[in-house]
Design a protein around this motif. Structure first.
Motif, mmCIF file in Angstrom:
data_model
loop_
_atom_site.group_PDB
_atom_site.id
_atom_site.type_symbol
_atom_site.label_atom_id
_atom_site.label_comp_id
_atom_site.label_asym_id
_atom_site.label_seq_id
_atom_site.Cartn_x
_atom_site.Cartn_y
_atom_site.Cartn_z
ATOM 1 N N TRP A 105 0.826 -1.216 0.000
ATOM 2 C CA TRP A 105 0.000 0.000 0.000
ATOM 3 C C TRP A 105 0.859 1.264 0.000
ATOM 4 C CZ3 TRP A 105 -4.299 -1.058 -1.884
ATOM 5 C CH2 TRP A 105 -5.021 -2.178 -1.535
ATOM 6 N N ARG A 110 -2.354 6.260 -6.587
ATOM 7 C CA ARG A 110 -3.727 6.593 -6.967
ATOM 8 C C ARG A 110 -4.466 5.333 -7.400
ATOM 9 N NH1 ARG A 110 -4.970 10.648 -11.830
ATOM 10 N NH2 ARG A 110 -4.352 8.812 -12.985
ATOM 11 N N VAL A 111 -5.751 5.277 -7.047
ATOM 12 C CA VAL A 111 -6.636 4.181 -7.459
ATOM 13 C C VAL A 111 -7.819 4.812 -8.165
ATOM 14 C CG1 VAL A 111 -8.112 2.299 -6.683
ATOM 15 C CG2 VAL A 111 -5.959 2.758 -5.491
ATOM 16 N N GLN A 112 -8.118 4.346 -9.382
ATOM 17 C CA GLN A 112 -9.270 4.895 -10.095
ATOM 18 C C GLN A 112 -9.980 3.805 -10.879
ATOM 19 O OE1 GLN A 112 -7.507 7.966 -12.422
ATOM 20 N NE2 GLN A 112 -6.943 6.612 -14.091
ATOM 21 N N VAL A 120 -4.353 1.129 -10.922
ATOM 22 C CA VAL A 120 -3.626 1.470 -9.698
ATOM 23 C C VAL A 120 -2.275 2.038 -10.114
ATOM 24 C CG1 VAL A 120 -2.746 0.614 -7.504
ATOM 25 C CG2 VAL A 120 -4.768 -0.447 -8.518
ATOM 26 N N ALA A 143 -12.529 -0.430 -6.302
ATOM 27 C CA ALA A 143 -11.762 0.812 -6.173
ATOM 28 C C ALA A 143 -12.032 1.474 -4.822
ATOM 29 C CB ALA A 143 -12.101 1.762 -7.312
ATOM 30 N N ARG A 144 -13.290 1.477 -4.393
ATOM 31 C CA ARG A 144 -13.652 2.068 -3.103
ATOM 32 C C ARG A 144 -12.963 1.331 -1.949
ATOM 33 N NH1 ARG A 144 -19.021 1.120 -3.117
ATOM 34 N NH2 ARG A 144 -19.166 2.520 -4.871
ATOM 35 N N ARG A 147 -9.239 2.194 -1.927
ATOM 36 C CA ARG A 147 -9.018 3.536 -1.374
ATOM 37 C C ARG A 147 -9.157 3.528 0.146
ATOM 38 N NH1 ARG A 147 -12.733 5.296 -5.655
ATOM 39 N NH2 ARG A 147 -11.439 5.717 -7.462
ATOM 40 N N LEU A 150 -6.079 2.235 1.629
ATOM 41 C CA LEU A 150 -5.007 3.236 1.559
ATOM 42 C C LEU A 150 -5.099 4.196 2.728
ATOM 43 C CD1 LEU A 150 -4.838 4.251 -2.196
ATOM 44 C CD2 LEU A 150 -3.006 3.299 -0.820
ATOM 45 N N PRO A 159 -7.914 10.426 0.677
ATOM 46 C CA PRO A 159 -8.401 9.404 -0.264
ATOM 47 C C PRO A 159 -8.008 9.741 -1.694
ATOM 48 C CG PRO A 159 -10.172 10.145 1.189
ATOM 49 C CD PRO A 159 -8.990 11.032 1.448
ATOM 50 N N ALA A 160 -7.573 8.713 -2.439
ATOM 51 C CA ALA A 160 -7.128 8.924 -3.829
ATOM 52 C C ALA A 160 -8.321 9.044 -4.753
ATOM 53 C CB ALA A 160 -6.253 7.774 -4.273
#
Length: 160
Positions: A105, A110-112, A120, A143-144, A147, A150, A159-160
């Motif tokens: 981690w 960034r995670v999208q 990622v 993704a949620r 995040r 993270l 949060p990303a």
């Protein structure tokens, strides 16, 4: 990665059971068709050319059916495509071309959610692409959760 995938701090997303069972079913039916075909071929006593031609087709069908059956069974026991999330990082085993397979981690920048994949971005310009179409999870949900992990791992990180 945590060796115990069932621990409360880890989460594993796999191929849906229905998809794995479909492979087992199609493989079994295909092998059954091959067995019936060989029995009919043996009882009919055709010419040598027909025997060789139909035998080759049945042999290829049997190999294909056996492959589907084995892949289905492997997916049922959990050896197929999967994503593992734990307190240390993640494992992306969704197939070739996914980029980085395992990361912690602290390396995640960034995670999208990008359509059918979760992208990622990692440190040093590396990337991991998780194809959620093969997993039993929605893209936005994965993704949620990533995040949330993270933020949980580093309270100072937004949060990303």
């Amino acid at each position: 990665m945590s060796p115990n995938a069932d621990a409360p701090e880890s989460r594993v997303y796999r191929v849906p059971t229905g998809v794995a069972l479909r492979g087992v079913g199609i493989g079994t039916v295909g092998l059954g068709v091959c067995v019936v075909g060989v029995a009919v071929l043996g009882a009919a006593e055709p010419s040598r050319a027909v025997l060789v031609g139909v035998g080759l087709v049945l042999g290829l069908l049997a190999v294909l059916a056996l492959t589907l059956l084995v892949v289905g069974v492997l997916r049922l026991v959990g050896l197929g495509a999967r994503v593992e999330l734990d307190d240390e990082g993640f494992l992306n085993a969704t197939g070739p071309g996914a980029g980085v397979r395992r990361a912690s981690w602290r390396d995640v920048r960034r995670v999208q959610a990008d359509g059918p994949v979760v992208s990622v971005d990692l440190s040093a310009g590396r990337r991991s692409v998780i194809r959620t179409g093969v997993l039993d999870v929605e893209t936005r949900e994965l993704a949620r959760e990533m995040r949330a992990r993270l933020v949980r791992g580093d309270p100072a990180r937004p949060p990303a």
